[in-house]
Write a protein that holds these residues in place. Structure first.
Motif, PDB file in Angstrom:
ATOM      1  N   CYS A  31      41.052  38.299 -57.182  1.00  0.00           N
ATOM      2  CA  CYS A  31      40.609  37.309 -58.619  1.00  0.00           C
ATOM      3  C   CYS A  31      41.989  36.649 -59.582  1.00  0.00           C
ATOM      4  N   LEU A  69      41.508  33.032 -59.875  1.00  0.00           N
ATOM      5  CA  LEU A  69      39.454  32.665 -60.081  1.00  0.00           C
ATOM      6  C   LEU A  69      38.761  33.573 -60.988  1.00  0.00           C
ATOM      7  N   GLU A  84      32.761  35.002 -62.161  1.00  0.00           N
ATOM      8  CA  GLU A  84      32.333  34.054 -61.928  1.00  0.00           C
ATOM      9  C   GLU A  84      31.678  32.744 -61.643  1.00  0.00           C
ATOM     10  N   GLU A  85      33.084  32.824 -61.323  1.00  0.00           N
ATOM     11  CA  GLU A  85      33.307  31.270 -59.627  1.00  0.00           C
ATOM     12  C   GLU A  85      33.325  31.852 -58.234  1.00  0.00           C
ATOM     13  N   LEU A  93      38.255  27.539 -52.441  1.00  0.00           N
ATOM     14  CA  LEU A  93      37.565  27.400 -53.981  1.00  0.00           C
ATOM     15  C   LEU A  93      39.107  27.815 -53.853  1.00  0.00           C
ATOM     16  N   LYS A  98      40.844  24.835 -56.901  1.00  0.00           N
ATOM     17  CA  LYS A  98      40.815  25.228 -57.730  1.00  0.00           C
ATOM     18  C   LYS A  98      42.146  24.587 -58.714  1.00  0.00           C
TER      19      LYS A  98
END
Length: 146
Positions: free
Chosen positions: A43, A48, A51-52, A64, A68
């Motif tokens: 993460c 990230l 929760e993502e 993702l 982002k």
């Protein structure tokens, strides 16, 4: 604003290294401890939050993160890149490769390209890294020669 982004990146880089260091000194290394720290590491590297992480598909996690970072809606970055890159390599693909290189460096492993291409899920990646870390030689002296 750029200074804030730079500070955030440096903070996450430091946090990721702390996660790797915590794993490397843990003896014995349980899968539960490794799982938590390695997820936090990933993460941090991908900017990230936990929760993502709405999928276990590792390529989608890379996507993702790329989306982002580019502040685009999911999937839009790949579409824009495919139209402009000759090789068709997307930012998400590049993130996957760079992440494996970082894992090798930060955890002192030797994950071969042949091993990395078969990893489709984050769970598979965690199991691969954990297995290498818990081998007596740390996976550094492994060879793909038969």
């Amino acid at each position: 604003m750029r200074k804030d982004i730079k500070n955030q990146i440096l903070k996450l880089k430091h946090s990721a290294q702390q996660c790797a260091d915590a794993v490397l000194v843990q003896n014995p290394l349980t899968y539960e401890f490794f799982d938590a720290k390695f997820t936090e590491y990933m993460c941090d590297k991908f900017m990230l939050s936990k929760e993502e992480l709405v999928t276990d598909n590792f390529y989608e996690i890379c996507q993702l993160s790329a989306d982002k970072a580019a502040h685009l809606l999911k999937g839009m970055l790949d579409a824009a890149e495919l139209a402009s890159k000759c090789g068709g390599a997307t930012t998400a693909m590049n993130k996957k490769v760079l992440f494996f290189l970082a894992v090798n460096r930060d955890y002192g492993l030797n994950i071969q390209a042949e091993e990395s291409v078969v990893v489709e899920t984050f769970t598979q990646l965690k199991q691969l890294v954990y297995t290498k870390l818990t081998r007596s030689d740390g996976g550094e002296n492994e060879s793909t020669e038969g």
